[in-house]
Design an enzyme around this catalytic site. Structure first.
Site, mmCIF file in Angstrom:
data_model
loop_
_atom_site.group_PDB
_atom_site.id
_atom_site.type_symbol
_atom_site.label_atom_id
_atom_site.label_comp_id
_atom_site.label_asym_id
_atom_site.label_seq_id
_atom_site.Cartn_x
_atom_site.Cartn_y
_atom_site.Cartn_z
ATOM 1 N N ASN A 9 2.043 -1.005 8.869
ATOM 2 C CA ASN A 9 2.137 0.438 8.639
ATOM 3 C C ASN A 9 1.245 1.136 9.655
ATOM 4 O OD1 ASN A 9 2.208 3.037 7.726
ATOM 5 N ND2 ASN A 9 1.748 2.544 5.588
ATOM 6 N N ARG A 86 6.972 -0.033 8.280
ATOM 7 C CA ARG A 86 7.269 1.279 7.704
ATOM 8 C C ARG A 86 7.586 2.229 8.855
ATOM 9 N NH1 ARG A 86 3.317 5.872 5.809
ATOM 10 N NH2 ARG A 86 4.882 7.299 5.029
ATOM 11 N N HIS A 175 8.936 9.629 1.266
ATOM 12 C CA HIS A 175 8.436 8.765 0.181
ATOM 13 C C HIS A 175 9.577 7.975 -0.451
ATOM 14 C CE1 HIS A 175 4.958 11.850 -0.652
ATOM 15 N NE2 HIS A 175 4.537 10.885 0.158
ATOM 16 N N ARG A 236 -1.445 20.159 2.446
ATOM 17 C CA ARG A 236 -0.201 20.865 2.795
ATOM 18 C C ARG A 236 0.118 21.909 1.730
ATOM 19 N NH1 ARG A 236 2.824 15.480 3.261
ATOM 20 N NH2 ARG A 236 1.987 14.597 5.181
ATOM 21 N N GLU A 380 4.794 0.331 -2.189
ATOM 22 C CA GLU A 380 5.737 0.456 -1.075
ATOM 23 C C GLU A 380 5.711 -0.786 -0.187
ATOM 24 O OE1 GLU A 380 3.605 4.146 -0.876
ATOM 25 O OE2 GLU A 380 5.330 5.049 0.118
#
Ligand code: AMP
Length: 401
Positions: A9, A86, A175, A236, A380
């Site tokens: 990742n 990923r 996601h 965010r 994940e």
């Protein structure tokens, strides 16, 4: 020695490697952070042990140093049987994981204009492991792929058609690997099959998104063209009026400045004026900090609005599922959010909620709740390892015995 899988990742300033066995158990992970700064460091998970990094290391050199550290510690004993990566953006090209070849690399590169901070570093990681392990099958697993089943009414913006046709402007969602994992795990916990289970999933970490998953397929989600749309997140803003750009231009701010503020200085951080970290904010709110309390209020209210919105895409609901650092750990956020959903008849068991579902197989709903509510720790990396193994096996010639 059992066969092993490697999960890579690569972020904009970090690089994480995880080693799995074929029984889907994570053996160890190593994390290099603050890359390209003087404070770059790397360590093995669960230990204080640091790994020396090359000065001014490129992703190739950092990755090689991490792999070497795993080898010398006897953790990675021979070449992995597959490597999973990923990758953030697969555009409309990738509806599932892909076995990496030069064509796939070119297609990921083509999607880079949609994720300029992420896809190029994901590609750097892919280049590094391809150089290191040229014979090992490598697989790309995309954050966007699970949401490629959204219907046009959910993925199109009400914008001129040419924006979509010529510039690929649409909602993609992110996601996806985590939402997919929640759908799989919820079906397992409810003793149902994945393709007959419908859930609303909430991934609440530093980034946050919800999804409506109908019979195992994603049919709506809160993130859009980029991960900025939707919920309030750590830094965010989530949804704002698009006219904000024009309004703030009148105040002398450039589009680049507003974009940076919306991504890096807004959300929980902007609202509270203190922190992007929910745990810190919960502590501050307990002590009477009004900014922290407001940030939590806005976070939970926006989340509840989106959870309600997701019901428009479903005809049945088998569970509401929470995951991510906040979703898995914050009883306060779950309780405060669900209080806005009383019209849906969702209520929590306060003891099970306070225990994050630890003694109840993830269940935190009250007995009288109209729908089950589950806490499911996301994984994940495990999905990426599974996909890497599945696609790597599909390349092997069928056994004759
Ligand atoms: P993630 O990006 O999934 O690692 O999630 C990070 C977020 O989870 C941060 O806002 C953390 O403060 C939050 N978090 C982790 N543990 C807790 C906790 N016990 N209570 C509230 N928030 C938490």
């Amino acid at each position: 020695m059992e066969d092993q899988l490697l999960v890579v990742n690569c972020g904009s300033s970090s690089l994480k490697l995880a080693v799995f066995d074929q029984g889907r158990r994570k053996l160890v992970s190593v994390l290099a952070e603050r890359l390209n700064t003087d404070e770059a460091s790397a360590r093995i998970s669960g230990t204080a042990e640091t790994i020396p990094l090359p000065d001014n290391g490129s992703y190739e050199r950092v990755l090689a140093a991490l792999v070497e550290a795993l080898k010398t510690r006897g953790i990675l004993c021979r070449d992995p049987v597959a490597i999973g990566h990923r990758v953030v953006h697969g555009g409309e090209t990738f509806r599932g994981a892909a076995l990496i070849d030069d064509q796939v690399v070119a297609a990921i590169d083509h999607c880079a204009s949609l994720a300029p901070l992420h896809n190029p570093v994901n590609l750097a990681g892919i280049a590094a492991t391809r150089a290191l392990y040229p014979e090992v099958p490598q697989v790309a697993v995309f954050d966007t792929a699970f949401h490629q089943t959204l219907p046009p009414k959910a993925f199109r913006y009400a914008l001129p058609e040419t924006y979509y046709r010529d510039w690929a402007v649409r909602r993609y969602g992110f996601h996806g690997t985590s939402h997919y994992f929640m759908a799989q795990e919820a079906a397992r916990l409810l003793a149902r099959t994945h393709d007959t289970t419908s859930i609303i999933s909430a991934h609440l970490g530093n980034g946050c998104s919800v999804a409506a998953i109908r019979n195992g397929r994603s049919v709506d989600t809160s993130m859009g063209l980029t991960p900025l749309e939707g919920l309030v997140m750590g830094t965010r803003s989530g949804d704002v009026d698009p006219s904000l750009f024009d309004y703030l231009a009148g105040k002398g701010l450039s589009a680049a400045e507003v974009h940076k503020t919306l991504n890096k200085q807004s959300g929980l951080l902007g609202l509270s004026g203190e922190s992007n970290d929910m745990r810190t904010l919960c502590d501050l709110a307990e002590q009477g900090h009004s900014g922290a309390a407001l940030a939590i209020d806005v976070f939970c209210f926006r989340l509840a609005r989106y959870l309600g919105a997701m019901t428009a895409s479903l005809t049945a609901l088998d569970a509401l599922v929470f995951t991510g650092g906040i979703g898995e750990n914050s009883a306060r956020v779950r309780q405060q959010t669900v209080e806005h959903l009383s019209l849906l008849g969702i209520t929590l068991d306060s003891v099970a909620n306070a225990r994050n579902g630890a003694d109840t197989e993830g269940r935190i709903n009250a007995a009288e709740s109209r729908y089950p509510v589950l806490v499911i720790p996301t994984n994940e990396e495990r999905v990426i390892a599974e996909e890497a193994l599945r696609l790597a096996r599909s390349t092997q010639s069928p056994s004759t015995d």
